[in-house]
Design an enzyme around this catalytic site. Structure first.
Site, mmCIF file in Angstrom:
data_model
loop_
_atom_site.group_PDB
_atom_site.id
_atom_site.type_symbol
_atom_site.label_atom_id
_atom_site.label_comp_id
_atom_site.label_asym_id
_atom_site.label_seq_id
_atom_site.Cartn_x
_atom_site.Cartn_y
_atom_site.Cartn_z
ATOM 1 C CG HIS A 121 -19.454 -22.952 -27.691
ATOM 2 N ND1 HIS A 121 -18.487 -24.081 -27.402
ATOM 3 C CD2 HIS A 121 -19.090 -22.655 -29.201
ATOM 4 C CE1 HIS A 121 -17.848 -24.435 -28.680
ATOM 5 N NE2 HIS A 121 -18.271 -23.432 -29.589
ATOM 6 C CB SER A 129 -20.395 -29.916 -22.984
ATOM 7 O OG SER A 129 -19.458 -28.968 -23.291
ATOM 8 C CG ASP A 189 -18.857 -25.648 -24.125
ATOM 9 O OD1 ASP A 189 -18.666 -24.554 -24.940
ATOM 10 O OD2 ASP A 189 -19.460 -26.734 -24.434
HETATM 11 CO CO1 B1M Z 1 -17.583 -23.710 -31.798
HETATM 12 N N1 B1M Z 1 -18.295 -25.530 -32.121
HETATM 13 N N2 B1M Z 1 -15.961 -24.574 -31.047
HETATM 14 N N3 B1M Z 1 -16.938 -21.908 -31.521
HETATM 15 N N4 B1M Z 1 -19.225 -23.339 -32.522
HETATM 16 C C1 B1M Z 1 -19.875 -25.604 -32.625
HETATM 17 C C2 B1M Z 1 -20.606 -25.946 -31.214
HETATM 18 C C3 B1M Z 1 -19.890 -26.732 -33.487
HETATM 19 C C4 B1M Z 1 -21.151 -27.674 -33.335
HETATM 20 C C5 B1M Z 1 -19.561 -26.127 -34.978
HETATM 21 C C6 B1M Z 1 -19.513 -27.281 -35.894
HETATM 22 O O1 B1M Z 1 -18.499 -28.307 -35.740
HETATM 23 N N5 B1M Z 1 -20.330 -27.207 -36.702
HETATM 24 C C7 B1M Z 1 -18.524 -27.572 -32.760
HETATM 25 C C8 B1M Z 1 -18.862 -28.736 -31.891
HETATM 26 C C9 B1M Z 1 -18.923 -30.223 -32.389
HETATM 27 C C10 B1M Z 1 -18.697 -31.201 -31.226
HETATM 28 O O2 B1M Z 1 -18.700 -31.009 -30.118
HETATM 29 N N6 B1M Z 1 -19.078 -32.363 -31.558
HETATM 30 C C11 B1M Z 1 -17.544 -26.758 -32.428
HETATM 31 C C12 B1M Z 1 -16.277 -26.782 -32.188
HETATM 32 C C13 B1M Z 1 -15.541 -28.154 -32.700
HETATM 33 C C14 B1M Z 1 -15.366 -25.752 -31.590
HETATM 34 C C15 B1M Z 1 -13.971 -25.951 -31.386
HETATM 35 C C16 B1M Z 1 -13.544 -27.289 -30.373
HETATM 36 C C17 B1M Z 1 -13.191 -25.655 -32.591
HETATM 37 C C18 B1M Z 1 -11.530 -25.685 -32.235
HETATM 38 O O3 B1M Z 1 -11.145 -25.140 -31.516
HETATM 39 N N7 B1M Z 1 -11.010 -26.548 -32.995
HETATM 40 C C19 B1M Z 1 -13.937 -24.807 -30.049
HETATM 41 C C20 B1M Z 1 -14.091 -25.275 -28.802
HETATM 42 C C21 B1M Z 1 -13.318 -24.564 -27.835
HETATM 43 C C22 B1M Z 1 -13.962 -25.254 -26.232
HETATM 44 O O4 B1M Z 1 -15.243 -24.969 -26.304
HETATM 45 N N8 B1M Z 1 -13.143 -25.818 -25.570
HETATM 46 C C23 B1M Z 1 -14.877 -23.706 -30.425
HETATM 47 C C24 B1M Z 1 -14.598 -22.434 -30.509
HETATM 48 C C25 B1M Z 1 -15.693 -21.456 -30.733
HETATM 49 C C26 B1M Z 1 -15.604 -20.123 -30.889
HETATM 50 C C27 B1M Z 1 -14.764 -19.462 -29.800
HETATM 51 C C28 B1M Z 1 -14.838 -19.540 -32.353
HETATM 52 C C29 B1M Z 1 -17.077 -19.466 -31.042
HETATM 53 C C30 B1M Z 1 -17.693 -19.273 -29.637
HETATM 54 C C31 B1M Z 1 -17.867 -18.143 -29.253
HETATM 55 C C32 B1M Z 1 -18.459 -17.686 -27.984
HETATM 56 O O5 B1M Z 1 -19.614 -18.292 -27.418
HETATM 57 N N9 B1M Z 1 -18.247 -16.853 -27.111
HETATM 58 C C33 B1M Z 1 -17.697 -20.726 -31.420
HETATM 59 C C34 B1M Z 1 -18.898 -20.649 -32.357
HETATM 60 C C35 B1M Z 1 -19.568 -19.466 -32.367
HETATM 61 C C36 B1M Z 1 -19.817 -21.983 -32.501
HETATM 62 C C37 B1M Z 1 -20.969 -22.141 -33.317
HETATM 63 C C38 B1M Z 1 -20.809 -21.697 -34.946
HETATM 64 C C39 B1M Z 1 -22.178 -21.213 -33.031
HETATM 65 C C40 B1M Z 1 -22.441 -21.297 -31.455
HETATM 66 C C41 B1M Z 1 -23.455 -20.396 -31.040
HETATM 67 O O6 B1M Z 1 -23.246 -19.349 -30.608
HETATM 68 N N10 B1M Z 1 -24.833 -20.347 -31.543
HETATM 69 C C42 B1M Z 1 -21.306 -23.454 -33.348
HETATM 70 C C43 B1M Z 1 -22.248 -24.212 -34.183
HETATM 71 C C44 B1M Z 1 -23.457 -24.644 -33.641
HETATM 72 O O7 B1M Z 1 -23.814 -24.535 -32.668
HETATM 73 N N11 B1M Z 1 -24.329 -25.313 -34.446
HETATM 74 C C45 B1M Z 1 -20.201 -24.085 -32.941
HETATM 75 C C46 B1M Z 1 -25.843 -19.415 -31.273
HETATM 76 C C47 B1M Z 1 -26.252 -19.776 -29.841
HETATM 77 C C48 B1M Z 1 -27.460 -18.664 -29.608
HETATM 78 O O8 B1M Z 1 -27.150 -21.036 -29.882
HETATM 79 O O9 B1M Z 1 -25.578 -21.796 -28.005
HETATM 80 O O10 B1M Z 1 -26.924 -23.290 -29.196
HETATM 81 P P1 B1M Z 1 -26.750 -21.861 -28.538
HETATM 82 O O11 B1M Z 1 -27.942 -21.573 -27.532
HETATM 83 C C49 B1M Z 1 -29.159 -21.875 -27.767
HETATM 84 C C50 B1M Z 1 -29.787 -22.994 -27.351
HETATM 85 O O12 B1M Z 1 -29.046 -24.228 -27.370
HETATM 86 C C51 B1M Z 1 -30.387 -22.618 -25.941
HETATM 87 O O13 B1M Z 1 -30.603 -21.342 -26.119
HETATM 88 C C52 B1M Z 1 -30.050 -20.716 -27.045
HETATM 89 C C53 B1M Z 1 -30.969 -20.073 -28.142
HETATM 90 O O14 B1M Z 1 -32.028 -19.376 -27.584
HETATM 91 N N12 B1M Z 1 -29.300 -23.013 -24.844
HETATM 92 C C54 B1M Z 1 -29.859 -23.148 -23.476
HETATM 93 C C55 B1M Z 1 -28.250 -22.740 -24.716
HETATM 94 N N13 B1M Z 1 -27.527 -22.844 -23.324
HETATM 95 C C56 B1M Z 1 -28.716 -23.099 -22.609
HETATM 96 C C57 B1M Z 1 -28.878 -23.006 -21.431
HETATM 97 C C58 B1M Z 1 -30.032 -23.341 -20.985
HETATM 98 C C59 B1M Z 1 -31.211 -23.118 -21.609
HETATM 99 C C60 B1M Z 1 -31.280 -23.130 -23.080
HETATM 100 O O15 B1M Z 1 -30.343 -23.317 -19.641
HETATM 101 C C61 B1M Z 1 -29.296 -23.329 -18.749
#
Ligand code: B1M
Length: 215
Positions: free
Chosen positions: A100, A151, A98
């Protein structure tokens, strides 16, 4: 557009030009964390929805992520930090497979600003590396982040590995990331893990849980 709508739009459009000036202006009326939570994360949510529905292609998601990271980096030095230090140490990583890391890095910032020492291992980390770091740095807690549905399975395997290595009682585990649900962590994963495992919906709940674990 008005300032805060413009900032949110910048995330969605991946538009970096003039970002810092807008953020500086925003900080004259709102604290940095509020800008992140209410404005920037709302933009990232839209990006996720557009990507999920096929209306946005991956390179543009990446651009949005870059702008988000630049914005957080610009705001971070202006965030309030407590004087407390040495409240505990956490090894933090995005799990194997992963990439992200925006959420994980926010967790790092919030914990670091609130008295915790964070060893941030980065993305795509296998459990062996996470455990080695936790043992080496004498971590109090292991934190794992992951956004892919895949994940959530990796996290389960990681907990099983910690059980097998007989370190579950030594390391409470904090889990977060968009694909996880509270029920999955608190029911399914808590059932298999021999130590303590908690779910954080966001970085602030992560901080609260750290305070509880370390109390
Ligand atoms: Co990707 N991505 N992405 N992506 N991406 C998602 C997760 C996805 C839901 C988008 C969608 O389809 N709507 C989807 C997953 C679907 C699934 O698994 N069923 C997805 C996909 C499919 C993919 C790829 C597979 C796409 C592809 O290549 N075809 C690929 C994956 C590659 C891989 O991982 N092997 C991919 C790639 C990417 C980018 C590189 C383009 C980019 C990431 C850049 C980066 O992080 N450096 C990206 C992005 C930006 C997203 C979305 C749009 C936004 C994620 C984000 O940063 N959110 C995302 C959509 C979504 O999440 N709904 C998506 C903002 C961030 C602050 O939120 O990380 O949730 P989040 O963190 C929150 C809480 O979750 C929590 O605190 C934070 C807020 O306070 N939290 C914790 C998180 N970790 C924590 C740990 C803790 C405590 C709290 O304690 C240890």
């Amino acid at each position: 557009l008005p300032l805060f709508e413009r900032l949110e739009r910048r995330i969605v459009d991946g538009e970096r030009g003039g970002l810092e000036a807008d953020l500086d202006e925003a900080m004259t009326t709102r604290p940095p964390l509020e800008i992140i939570n209410d404005t920037l994360l709302s933009g990232m949510k839209t990006v996720g929805e557009l990507f999920g529905s096929g209306q946005m292609q991956l390179p543009f998601v990446l651009q949005s992520a870059e702008v988000m990271k630049a914005a957080v980096a610009h705001l971070e030095p202006h965030m309030e930090a407590t004087d407390e230090a040495g409240k505990g140490r956490i090894v933090l990583a995005t799990v194997k497979g992963d990439v992200h890391d925006i959420g994980k890095n926010l967790v790092d910032i919030i914990l670091s600003n609130n008295g915790y020492e964070v060893v941030n291992l980065g993305i795509k980390q296998p459990i062996a590396t996470i455990l080695d770091a936790a043992l080496d740095k004498k971590a109090d807690v292991i934190g794992m982040s992951g956004l892919l549905v895949k994940s959530t399975v990796v996290m389960k395997e990681n907990l099983e590995e910690l059980n097998a290595r007989n370190v579950a009682h030594q390391f409470p585990v904090l889990l977060g990331g968009a694909a996880l649900t509270r029920a999955y962590v608190e029911n399914d994963l808590a059932e298999i893990y021999e130590g303590e495992v908690s779910y954080a919906r966001d970085a602030f709940e992560g901080l609260h849980l750290m305070d509880t674990i370390m109390a």
